[in-house]
Motif scaffolding. Structure first.
Motif, mmCIF file in Angstrom:
data_model
loop_
_atom_site.group_PDB
_atom_site.id
_atom_site.type_symbol
_atom_site.label_atom_id
_atom_site.label_comp_id
_atom_site.label_asym_id
_atom_site.label_seq_id
_atom_site.Cartn_x
_atom_site.Cartn_y
_atom_site.Cartn_z
ATOM 1 N N UNK A 490 3.517 -0.510 -0.326
ATOM 2 C CA UNK A 490 2.407 0.415 -0.605
ATOM 3 C C UNK A 490 2.805 1.324 -1.763
ATOM 4 N N UNK A 491 1.887 2.174 -2.177
ATOM 5 C CA UNK A 491 2.129 3.009 -3.369
ATOM 6 C C UNK A 491 3.197 4.067 -3.129
ATOM 7 N N UNK A 492 3.628 4.229 -1.861
ATOM 8 C CA UNK A 492 4.712 5.156 -1.568
ATOM 9 C C UNK A 492 6.074 4.449 -1.550
ATOM 10 N N UNK A 493 6.085 3.124 -1.846
ATOM 11 C CA UNK A 493 7.328 2.385 -1.905
ATOM 12 C C UNK A 493 7.794 1.821 -0.578
ATOM 13 N N UNK A 494 6.919 1.882 0.443
ATOM 14 C CA UNK A 494 7.276 1.355 1.762
ATOM 15 C C UNK A 494 6.819 -0.106 1.866
ATOM 16 N N UNK A 495 7.732 -0.973 2.313
ATOM 17 C CA UNK A 495 7.409 -2.392 2.429
ATOM 18 C C UNK A 495 6.331 -2.614 3.496
ATOM 19 N N UNK A 496 5.390 -3.507 3.173
ATOM 20 C CA UNK A 496 4.309 -3.855 4.097
ATOM 21 C C UNK A 496 4.332 -5.365 4.299
ATOM 22 N N UNK A 497 4.559 -5.793 5.530
ATOM 23 C CA UNK A 497 4.676 -7.230 5.793
ATOM 24 C C UNK A 497 3.326 -7.939 5.705
ATOM 25 N N UNK A 498 2.284 -7.315 6.207
ATOM 26 C CA UNK A 498 0.947 -7.940 6.198
ATOM 27 C C UNK A 498 -0.052 -6.997 5.547
ATOM 28 N N UNK A 499 -0.051 -6.966 4.214
ATOM 29 C CA UNK A 499 -0.950 -6.034 3.522
ATOM 30 C C UNK A 499 -2.412 -6.350 3.793
ATOM 31 N N UNK A 500 -3.216 -5.297 3.976
ATOM 32 C CA UNK A 500 -4.628 -5.506 4.283
ATOM 33 C C UNK A 500 -5.434 -4.310 3.806
ATOM 34 N N UNK A 501 -6.467 -4.597 3.046
ATOM 35 C CA UNK A 501 -7.460 -3.597 2.650
ATOM 36 C C UNK A 501 -6.815 -2.397 1.942
ATOM 37 N N UNK A 502 -6.413 -2.597 0.683
ATOM 38 C CA UNK A 502 -5.862 -1.493 -0.079
ATOM 39 C C UNK A 502 -5.204 -1.952 -1.354
ATOM 40 N N UNK A 503 -4.581 -1.004 -2.057
ATOM 41 C CA UNK A 503 -3.867 -1.261 -3.303
ATOM 42 C C UNK A 503 -2.379 -1.319 -2.980
ATOM 43 N N UNK A 504 -1.702 -2.389 -3.464
ATOM 44 C CA UNK A 504 -0.292 -2.594 -3.153
ATOM 45 C C UNK A 504 0.458 -3.030 -4.408
ATOM 46 N N UNK A 505 1.783 -2.898 -4.366
ATOM 47 C CA UNK A 505 2.654 -3.406 -5.418
ATOM 48 C C UNK A 505 3.201 -4.757 -4.945
#
Length: 518
Positions: A490-505
């Motif tokens: 996510x935009x705070x630098x926290x890893x997301x295993x299953x990204x859903x509905x948002x802006x990600x790196x």
């Protein structure tokens, strides 16, 4: 004794002469008096004699008006055409015997509270002791004294005078009398010339000039002009220059003028205009020392080139020109909320000074403001790159550790440390800037220095932060991503295993990009 109402006299175009009062025995209820400030000397600038002028709003004392300039001692008499406040005195009886009430046309002068001298309709409990020491007079009611506050400005430039009951920065006062029955001296004499400092621009730049005028019909004016500390000659038809158009002047000059209608002449009047130093870049100002400022007599400056706002926060305005910045400190809050980064200011007039060794222009008067421009971007630098040659540069330092040692802020890259000073902590004057300590922070701000006036300790380099935020890219870059599978944060630098509905790196094959997941 009988009381005599005070008239707030308009002496314009009518000269009257006042004489110094040096003892209580000279006081009389049938005479009119003015309260004046003795001349004081600051540096190389000699101040003149100021007399009490019109009352300020809400009873905040009385404005001082300069009635004589360039004095070395208190004059025994002075003649003026200025509009002054004259007062009469009323001697008390009974418990107030030997005390006096001071009366004006709007009422008695009331010692109401510290910081102001107000007008009221009754003299009850407003009787004062009037005593003399040498040529000074003390007018005192209880613990409140009628004294003068002299604001000398910066660098010895003439400031303002207020008559009130302030208890700090007070100057002794004098009392002058206009004897009852005195008549104006030479009432038919030609009215004296008046002056105004005007600004003009042409293809060669900006110029300041003195415009002269006289209210007498068919009057002609002759003047003399000097530079520096020299006094101009006394002008006349024989040795003066005929005034035909505004006269270009430079800082430190003095002007004297006389008006004629036929063979009748006016009194000679003097004018010491506060001519600003015109500057068209910041580099030369950034390298000045306190001694330089004193030697040059530098105070009022005029920035003659358009500058771009890099940052505006309450009283703090940072403007940039040719990659160099200048702090413009708005002490009166007149531009608070008006300016935004990217706005262009046509010109600036204000007082130049060094505050703790850091250059600034205060009490600004801004020229035309053009909005909607592109905000300047900070230069990315390393901590080790920072130096005094970068004073007031707009910079961003990335991936540093910010520490807070009981309010003393600093940042380090592990090798070099630099102090930080957060000015924006009072919500009354600024939008508060929050500085959160932590590792891997990005700090944006202006390079400054701290040097306490009169201190022999070397100046300290510091950064004045305007934004401190966590560096999210640093953590992402250290993570090894599989060549075949994308990893998301996510935009705070926290890893997301299953990204859903948002802006990600998204990190994949050693590259990163911003993606939108729905």
């Amino acid at each position: 004794m009988s009381a005599c109402l005070l008239a707030m006299q308009s002496l314009a175009q009518t000269q009257q002469t006042f004489s110094l009062v040096t003892s209580q025995s000279e006081l009389n209820t049938t005479d009119k008096y003015v309260i004046a400030l003795q001349p004081v000397k600051v540096g190389k600038i000699q101040y003149g004699l100021y007399a009490m002028g019109e009352a300020r709003a809400k009873g905040k004392g009385f404005d001082g008006i300069e009635v004589k300039s360039d004095l070395t001692e208190l004059p025994e008499t002075f003649t003026t055409t200025e509009t002054l406040t004259t007062v009469t005195i009323e001697e008390g009886t009974g418990d107030f015997a030997g005390k006096y009430a001071l009366k004006a046309d709007n009422g008695y002068l009331s010692f109401a509270e510290k910081g102001q001298l107000s007008l009221v309709e009754t003299s009850a409990d407003n009787f004062a002791d009037i005593s003399f020491t040498d040529n000074n007079v003390v007018i005192k009611n209880g613990d409140l004294s009628l004294l003068a506050t002299a604001n000398n400005g910066t660098g010895g430039v003439k400031g303002s005078v207020i008559f009130n009951t302030y208890t700090t920065n007070q100057k002794p006062i004098a009392l002058y009398v206009l004897k009852s029955g005195d008549t104006p001296i030479n009432p038919e004499k030609v009215s004296a010339p008046t002056f105004e400092l005007v600004k003009s621009s042409d293809r060669l730049g900006t110029h300041f000039a003195v415009q002269m005028s006289c209210t007498a019909e068919n009057a002609v004016i002759y003047y003399t002009l000097s530079e520096g500390e020299a006094e101009p000659e006394t002008p006349s038809k024989e040795n003066g220059t005929l005034y035909e158009a505004p006269v270009t002047v430079t800082p430190g000059c003095k002007v004297k003028a006389i008006a004629y209608v036929g063979d009748k002449a006016s009194d000679v009047t003097s004018y010491n205009p506060d001519v600003p130093y015109a500057v068209n870049e910041f580099q030369s100002l950034l390298t000045l020392t306190e001694q330089d400022v004193t030697d040059l007599g530098l105070s009022l400056v005029y920035v003659s080139v358009p500058v771009t706002v890099a940052y505006a926060n309450g009283r703090y305005i940072y403007v940039t020109y040719d990659d160099k910045c200048m702090l413009v400190y708005d002490t009166k809050d007149q531009y608070k909320g008006v300016l935004k980064a990217g706005d262009v200011i046509a010109d600036i007039t204000g007082t130049f000074s060094l505050y703790n060794g850091c250059p600034q222009i205060s009490s600004p008067e801004l020229g035309e403001i053009t909005t909607g421009g592109t905000a300047p971007s900070p230069k990315e630098v390393k901590i080790g790159d920072l130096g005094f040659d970068m004073l007031l540069d707009y910079v961003i330092v990335k991936n540093v550790t910010v520490a807070d040692d009981n309010g003393k802020l600093s940042m380090t890259d592990g090798t070099t440390s630099v102090a930080m000073c957060n000015y924006f902590t009072n919500p009354k004057f600024y939008e508060v800037v929050t500085v959160e300590p932590g590792e891997s922070m990005d700090v944006t701000g202006f390079v400054g220095r701290y040097l306490k006036k009169g201190s022999e300790v070397p100046a300290e380099l510091q950064l004045n932060p305007i934004k401190v935020e966590r560096n999210t890219q640093n953590g992402i870059a250290e993570i090894e991503a599989s060549d075949s599978k994308a990893v998301y944060f996510n935009l705070q630098g926290v890893r997301v295993d299953n990204p859903d509905n948002g802006i990600f790196i998204e990190m994949k094959n050693g590259a990163s990009r911003k993606v939108s997941v729905k």
